[in-house]
Write an enzyme that holds these catalytic residues in place. Structure first.
Site, PDB file in Angstrom:
ATOM      1  N   ARG A 198      13.696  42.654  -9.528  1.00  0.00           N
ATOM      2  CA  ARG A 198      13.656  41.260 -10.261  1.00  0.00           C
ATOM      3  C   ARG A 198      13.595  40.290  -9.201  1.00  0.00           C
ATOM      4  O   ARG A 198      14.213  40.428  -8.362  1.00  0.00           O
ATOM      5  CB  ARG A 198      14.165  41.291 -11.360  1.00  0.00           C
ATOM      6  N   GLY A 219      11.546  44.370  -2.470  1.00  0.00           N
ATOM      7  CA  GLY A 219      12.817  43.665  -2.760  1.00  0.00           C
ATOM      8  C   GLY A 219      12.539  42.283  -3.688  1.00  0.00           C
ATOM      9  O   GLY A 219      11.188  42.131  -4.091  1.00  0.00           O
ATOM     10  N   HIS A 220      13.545  41.585  -3.925  1.00  0.00           N
ATOM     11  CA  HIS A 220      13.155  40.377  -5.176  1.00  0.00           C
ATOM     12  C   HIS A 220      12.276  39.313  -4.405  1.00  0.00           C
ATOM     13  O   HIS A 220      12.239  38.923  -3.303  1.00  0.00           O
ATOM     14  CB  HIS A 220      14.691  39.902  -5.490  1.00  0.00           C
ATOM     15  N   ASN A 221      11.622  38.703  -5.340  1.00  0.00           N
ATOM     16  CA  ASN A 221      10.880  37.496  -5.220  1.00  0.00           C
ATOM     17  C   ASN A 221       9.683  37.802  -4.210  1.00  0.00           C
ATOM     18  O   ASN A 221       8.864  36.947  -3.490  1.00  0.00           O
ATOM     19  CB  ASN A 221      11.578  36.406  -4.702  1.00  0.00           C
ATOM     20  N   SER A 239      11.231  38.099  -0.653  1.00  0.00           N
ATOM     21  CA  SER A 239      10.481  37.179  -0.312  1.00  0.00           C
ATOM     22  C   SER A 239       9.036  37.289   0.392  1.00  0.00           C
ATOM     23  O   SER A 239       8.717  36.318   1.159  1.00  0.00           O
ATOM     24  CB  SER A 239      11.310  35.894   0.121  1.00  0.00           C
TER      25      SER A 239
END
Lengths: 313, 313, 313
Positions: A198, A219-221, A239
């Site tokens: 998330r 991974g996140h974002n 990211s």
């Protein structure tokens, strides 16, 4: 399920001179009279014509190799037509939540959702229509999943991201808040034991029609575009942005905050350093750090030539 | 959970000139009057001040960018302070063993343990206080887990190691006994679908405060130190030692019997040959076989220059 | 379970001059009078003799280091004999289907099958005798598993392969039919969270006696030979052939349609380009694209020398 030869021909935008029932797709070696096969080239067409198949999908312009066989249906892309036929003949999969699946009462499920045994749908998750969640997969709390999404066995969607703040005095790490969302758009397919985190504060998003293989990490974002292909064991750090139509081959690794341009193809085991961008629609990149594939191959050749010269002296 | 601005300021070791209730942390774009945001630099501070946030964590020495806004709380490390606030506002997570988790009667669980649906705690496993085991994770028999350890969804702790004795006559492999332990010390966090093997005869040990991302593999008899960071898809072969404070970036691979010195940083996709040691606190290594990052980058530059010279001739 | 020293000596094809009960195997440091230890070399033998072990397995030709100790049993391969003893002393594992496992009524299980909690055996799967399926593992529909196969926790066998037909007009991907089989032959062992896909139209096959570590990916239509060793995080793309006795070290990646010859050893992180073959029994290959290890090391040396020359000028 069964379809007539004329229904099949109509489905793939072509015609056929006979009618009969077709029930399945197969390779020529396994074909019988109710079977559809396909042939991408002349050799394959010869093999198909020699088989017992009831219907043969071949290229529109094909000559030779048996292209005049009455079972041949001419299409622009036989492999694609074959996949279309397979989907039509498969019919609707049985839609049911297995009694040994665990669906939190606050999760919302669309129509015709299939959830396998041992799968867990946590609190507040939202699933669109015709979604299929495989056995032992986990949809974490609050994850939003569109329609016709397929999640294979053991995948984990919406896990806590890997972001920490370091205590400079003690060297200890403290979890940075990982309270963001994961949104998976329509028609995405996600492989077995793949993990997608998330967002930390914002969201992670997987764009419509993107296909993700087994054991991939996202991974996140991250923002993954539409119709992206991500092969097995690819690792995408936090990211990153992967634009529409990009293709990442097996074991590719992206450092955090990378950007992969639209339509870029990145070869197996290729790597991109954190913060870097790779761009050029349809262009193939390879190696670590990734460079145009032609350059990558030249570098290998240069080093090998030099090595062999040293050896000779 | 809610805290007053003064409570927050005290928590992060600072002061504030007003009082009001704060309830959550967020990015500036999502902030409202009850929200805490943080700013690492002047640009971020300008954005934070322009937001509706109720409290802004900024660097102690910050000037300009809105540093004189009355909502600003000055701290040494805004990101770390933000993570502290997030943890305080989150309160205690609901501690419960989900009715669809499977906990063997011989396992021993500490206070306030949380076990997700589908998680399996096998015979003789021991979990400390405040441990959280995610859905569909497996804690194998006899594994010892300290306090405040977080294990994400689908992780497998204490699986049989990969060690075999080969029958020279037949080429067949026979499992070497894998009867050792896995000990996970306090405050360790372990990502989704990660696997950590038990020791063969001795033990595998993960040191206090170490953080491990998704899809990581740690083989039998490894000793991982304290406050180590291991990013996604890292693979650590059997009998490796990773000393305190080391950082392994994504997809790093260690052959068996390697040693990574304290505080070493190993860049993404880096590799260490079996039996080798990498040392130098705070030094960054990269490539396979791993070398100091500056050397690694020079090697790449040398090869590219040579390649381009060949191309010109 | 207990065995006498004479029974142990007979098991490993040797003799011993005393009798006593042995109950377990261990490292010398953990040994007591009922314990078997082993020693591959003289140093290890000295340590073993100094321990409290009741029986010591040492090389047939060993002299010095305590080889005249009455507890010493001489064998050709002490490590292999030790593994044999461990298996004999372990006795039969408790064979049972855990009440929280999910076995579809149409699946067929052999004798003495063990299925862990949370494991899912889907419709039509067939398991031979003495098979062990770990907790939270998934055996997908129709998968055929031989006898004495061990599948560790969280593994997924028989998942949908990753093959698509691309719509040239829209850029969208349509799943190519993935209706083939997965056959796992006798004595195969498969690690935690590993994924193996079923065939698309034909089959995926894992040959007898092959051992596969954690987090490995094997794509659709691969044919893996007998007594192959595949270490953690290896990725094998679709339609590869790995011949008997090959060894793939950790994080190796094979593009699709590769062939690895019999007995080939491929070093950690090595890669093979799609469609390529690597051949040479007992030969060690390394790097990407894989080349003989000696060449690979020379290439590294050549580049480093060149780099250091540049630095000096």
């Amino acid at each position: 399920m069964a379809m007539t030869a004329r229904e099949i021909a109509a489905l793939v935008g072509s015609t056929i001179g006979f009618d009969g029932e077709l029930r399945c797709v197969a390779a020529p070696a396994d074909a019988s009279v109710d079977t559809i096969v396909f042939a991408q080239d002349e050799d394959a067409l010869r093999e198909a014509v020699a088989s017992a198949a009831g219907l043969i999908l071949a290229r529109a312009g094909a000559v030779g190799g048996g292209a005049d066989d009455s079972r041949v249906v001419r299409v622009a892309d036989p492999k694609y037509a074959f996949a279309l036929c397979a989907r039509a003949l498969a019919g609707e999969p049985e839609a049911a939540v297995h009694p040994m699946a665990v669906v939190d009462p606050s999760a919302r499920l669309g129509e015709r959702v299939r959830v396998g045994a041992g799968a867990v749908i946590e609190a507040g998750a939202v699933l669109g229509d015709d979604v299929s969640i495989g056995s032992n997969a986990t949809i974490c709390q609050g994850v939003e999943i569109g329609s016709r999404v397929v999640v294979l066995q053991g995948a984990v969607l919406g896990s806590t991201g890997f972001g920490y703040a370091r205590n400079a005095a003690t060297g200890e790490y403290l979890l940075f808040p990982q309270q963001g969302r994961l949104v998976v758009e329509d028609d995405v397919e996600i492989g077995a034991n793949t993990t997608i985190d998330r967002g930390a504060l914002g969201e992670t998003r997987i764009g419509r029609g993107t296909k993700i293989d087994n054991l991939v990490h996202i991974g996140h974002n991250c923002r993954i575009g539409r119709n992206v292909v991500i092969a097995a064991q690819v690792g995408i750090s936090g990211s990153c942005v992967v634009e529409d139509g990009a293709v990442l081959a097996g074991q590719v690794g992206l450092g955090d905050h990378c950007r992969i341009g639209p339509g870029v193809i990145l070869g197996g085991q290729g790597g991109v350093f954190p913060g870097k961008s790779v761009d050029g629609p349809g262009q193939v990149f390879a190696g670590t750090p990734a460079e145009p594939r032609a350059d990558y191959l030249k570098s290998i050749a240069v080093v090998r030539r030099l090595r062999d010269q040293k050896a000779k002296r």
